[in-house]
Scaffold this motif. Structure first.
Motif, PDB file in Angstrom:
ATOM      1  N   SER A  27      10.660   1.385  16.164  1.00 28.19           N
ATOM      2  CA  SER A  27       9.366   1.823  16.700  1.00 28.19           C
ATOM      3  C   SER A  27       8.333   1.966  15.579  1.00 28.19           C
ATOM      4  N   LYS A  28       8.742   2.530  14.461  1.00 31.35           N
ATOM      5  CA  LYS A  28       7.826   2.707  13.331  1.00 31.35           C
ATOM      6  C   LYS A  28       7.467   1.356  12.692  1.00 31.35           C
ATOM      7  N   VAL A  29       8.425   0.438  12.658  1.00 31.01           N
ATOM      8  CA  VAL A  29       8.137  -0.899  12.134  1.00 31.01           C
ATOM      9  C   VAL A  29       7.096  -1.574  13.029  1.00 31.01           C
ATOM     10  N   GLN A  30       7.231  -1.434  14.339  1.00 35.16           N
ATOM     11  CA  GLN A  30       6.260  -2.042  15.262  1.00 35.16           C
ATOM     12  C   GLN A  30       4.869  -1.448  15.069  1.00 35.16           C
ATOM     13  N   LYS A  31       4.771  -0.148  14.868  1.00 38.76           N
ATOM     14  CA  LYS A  31       3.465   0.478  14.612  1.00 38.76           C
ATOM     15  C   LYS A  31       2.850  -0.088  13.333  1.00 38.76           C
ATOM     16  N   GLN A  32       3.679  -0.270  12.334  1.00 40.75           N
ATOM     17  CA  GLN A  32       3.188  -0.821  11.077  1.00 40.75           C
ATOM     18  C   GLN A  32       2.768  -2.277  11.253  1.00 40.75           C
ATOM     19  N   ARG A  33       3.516  -3.034  12.043  1.00 46.34           N
ATOM     20  CA  ARG A  33       3.155  -4.424  12.306  1.00 46.34           C
ATOM     21  C   ARG A  33       1.772  -4.500  12.955  1.00 46.34           C
ATOM     22  N   ILE A  34       1.518  -3.608  13.878  1.00 48.83           N
ATOM     23  CA  ILE A  34       0.203  -3.565  14.528  1.00 48.83           C
ATOM     24  C   ILE A  34      -0.881  -3.209  13.505  1.00 48.83           C
ATOM     25  N   GLN A  35      -0.568  -2.278  12.613  1.00 49.58           N
ATOM     26  CA  GLN A  35      -1.518  -1.882  11.566  1.00 49.58           C
ATOM     27  C   GLN A  35      -1.895  -3.071  10.686  1.00 49.58           C
ATOM     28  N   TYR A  36      -0.937  -3.943  10.405  1.00 49.34           N
ATOM     29  CA  TYR A  36      -1.161  -5.093   9.526  1.00 49.34           C
ATOM     30  C   TYR A  36      -1.203  -6.397  10.320  1.00 49.34           C
ATOM     31  N   ASP A  37      -1.735  -6.341  11.522  1.00 47.94           N
ATOM     32  CA  ASP A  37      -1.846  -7.526  12.377  1.00 47.94           C
ATOM     33  C   ASP A  37      -2.522  -8.663  11.620  1.00 47.94           C
ATOM     34  N   GLN A  38      -1.950  -9.857  11.748  1.00 48.84           N
ATOM     35  CA  GLN A  38      -2.470 -10.994  10.993  1.00 48.84           C
ATOM     36  C   GLN A  38      -3.917 -11.327  11.336  1.00 48.84           C
ATOM     37  N   GLU A  39      -4.368 -10.971  12.527  1.00 48.57           N
ATOM     38  CA  GLU A  39      -5.754 -11.234  12.915  1.00 48.57           C
ATOM     39  C   GLU A  39      -6.739 -10.358  12.138  1.00 48.57           C
ATOM     40  N   LYS A  40      -6.270  -9.245  11.620  1.00 50.88           N
ATOM     41  CA  LYS A  40      -7.146  -8.322  10.892  1.00 50.88           C
ATOM     42  C   LYS A  40      -7.055  -8.481   9.376  1.00 50.88           C
ATOM     43  N   PHE A  41      -6.147  -9.326   8.913  1.00 44.93           N
ATOM     44  CA  PHE A  41      -5.856  -9.403   7.481  1.00 44.93           C
ATOM     45  C   PHE A  41      -7.032  -9.952   6.680  1.00 44.93           C
TER      46      PHE A  41
ATOM     47  N   GLN B 225      13.154   5.025  -0.077  1.00 48.10           N
ATOM     48  CA  GLN B 225      12.288   5.881   0.737  1.00 48.10           C
ATOM     49  C   GLN B 225      13.154   6.702   1.688  1.00 48.10           C
ATOM     50  N   PRO B 226      13.222   7.991   1.482  1.00 44.41           N
ATOM     51  CA  PRO B 226      14.111   8.837   2.286  1.00 44.41           C
ATOM     52  C   PRO B 226      13.865   8.756   3.795  1.00 44.41           C
ATOM     53  N   GLU B 227      12.618   8.796   4.229  1.00 49.66           N
ATOM     54  CA  GLU B 227      12.338   8.803   5.666  1.00 49.66           C
ATOM     55  C   GLU B 227      12.823   7.519   6.344  1.00 49.66           C
ATOM     56  N   ALA B 228      12.451   6.369   5.805  1.00 47.32           N
ATOM     57  CA  ALA B 228      12.858   5.098   6.413  1.00 47.32           C
ATOM     58  C   ALA B 228      14.371   4.918   6.324  1.00 47.32           C
ATOM     59  N   PHE B 229      14.978   5.339   5.216  1.00 42.34           N
ATOM     60  CA  PHE B 229      16.427   5.235   5.071  1.00 42.34           C
ATOM     61  C   PHE B 229      17.137   6.098   6.117  1.00 42.34           C
ATOM     62  N   LYS B 230      16.662   7.324   6.298  1.00 43.04           N
ATOM     63  CA  LYS B 230      17.249   8.222   7.297  1.00 43.04           C
ATOM     64  C   LYS B 230      17.112   7.618   8.697  1.00 43.04           C
TER      65      LYS B 230
ATOM     66  N   PRO C  23       0.832  -1.212   0.000  1.00 40.09           N
ATOM     67  CA  PRO C  23       0.000   0.000   0.000  1.00 40.09           C
ATOM     68  C   PRO C  23       0.868   1.264   0.000  1.00 40.09           C
ATOM     69  N   LYS C  24       0.351   2.304  -0.610  1.00 35.11           N
ATOM     70  CA  LYS C  24       1.052   3.587  -0.657  1.00 35.11           C
ATOM     71  C   LYS C  24       1.419   4.012   0.764  1.00 35.11           C
ATOM     72  N   GLY C  25       2.664   4.472   0.940  1.00 37.14           N
ATOM     73  CA  GLY C  25       3.123   4.933   2.249  1.00 37.14           C
ATOM     74  C   GLY C  25       3.684   3.839   3.139  1.00 37.14           C
ATOM     75  N   PHE C  26       3.811   2.612   2.620  1.00 32.90           N
ATOM     76  CA  PHE C  26       4.375   1.511   3.414  1.00 32.90           C
ATOM     77  C   PHE C  26       5.779   1.909   3.864  1.00 32.90           C
ATOM     78  N   TYR C  27       6.062   1.724   5.145  1.00 27.93           N
ATOM     79  CA  TYR C  27       7.316   2.197   5.738  1.00 27.93           C
ATOM     80  C   TYR C  27       8.399   1.128   5.640  1.00 27.93           C
ATOM     81  N   HIS C  28       9.394   1.381   4.811  1.00 30.87           N
ATOM     82  CA  HIS C  28      10.557   0.494   4.664  1.00 30.87           C
ATOM     83  C   HIS C  28      11.566   1.193   3.750  1.00 30.87           C
ATOM     84  N   PRO C  29      12.863   1.065   4.056  1.00 32.96           N
ATOM     85  CA  PRO C  29      13.876   1.755   3.236  1.00 32.96           C
ATOM     86  C   PRO C  29      13.890   1.365   1.762  1.00 32.96           C
ATOM     87  N   ASN C  30      13.433   0.147   1.429  1.00 31.36           N
ATOM     88  CA  ASN C  30      13.486  -0.308   0.046  1.00 31.36           C
ATOM     89  C   ASN C  30      12.119  -0.347  -0.628  1.00 31.36           C
ATOM     90  N   ILE C  31      11.173   0.395  -0.064  1.00 35.62           N
ATOM     91  CA  ILE C  31       9.847   0.516  -0.650  1.00 35.62           C
ATOM     92  C   ILE C  31       9.631   1.996  -0.982  1.00 35.62           C
TER      93      ILE C  31
END
Length: 162
Positions: A146-160, A130-135, A78-86
């Motif tokens: 911390s941001k990866v953990q927030k994203q993990r919660i956003q995409y929790d497998q129970e909600k998929f 992605q400049p933000e995640a790379f920085k 999805p647009k805005g996915f947080y990762h240095p290589n996305i």
């Protein structure tokens, strides 16, 4: 549609249904007419066990062209996915998805999805997209995690859902 692309994707789908890695999802979208659109697949990539991505299932779209398998598919989170290589658009930056780098027509859907799962936990800081995640990963790993953990919660497998 290109006969070669459709033949290959039909075979990929058959192989995937028979044997795929646990927790992964990959299926062609359904057209308005109710038939499979073999050129567009909806996928779910589970976070690898023992990583900070574990517990999430990350939605990904694979878009194939009629030139497949000569040309690789476009893979997008999805647009805005947080990762240095996305890229901010969600497009995955991975050498096996680049026809000028490591793409080979023999690379399978399964190999692509496993490669993207590996990329999640082991970003390539030599190829930032992605400049933000790379920085964050290079200058403040605590903030990055911390941001990866927030994203993990956003995409929790129970909600998929697809």
């Amino acid at each position: 549609m290109s006969g070669l692309a459709i033949q290959r994707l039909t075979e990929e789908r058959r192989l995937w249904r028979r044997e795929h890695p646990p927790g992964f999802i990959a299926r062609p979208r359904t057209t308005k007419e109710g038939t499979p659109d073999l050129l567009t697949w909806d996928c779910g990539i589970p976070g690898a066990k023992g990583t900070e991505w574990e517990g999430g299932i990350y939605p990904l779209t694979m878009e194939f062209t009629e030139e497949y398998p000569t040309r690789p598919p476009k893979c997008r989170f999805p647009k805005g996915f947080y990762h240095p290589n996305i890229y901010p658009s969600g497009t995955v930056c991975l050498s096996i998805l680049n026809e000028e780098q490591d793409w080979r027509p023999s690379i399978s859907v399964k190999q692509i999805l496993l490669g993207i799962q590996e990329l999640l936990n082991t970003p390539n800081t030599l190829s930032p997209a992605q400049p933000e995640a790379f920085k964050d990963i290079t200058n403040n790993k605590e903030l990055y995690h911390s941001k990866v953990q927030k994203q993990r919660i956003q995409y929790d497998q129970e909600k998929f859902t697809l």
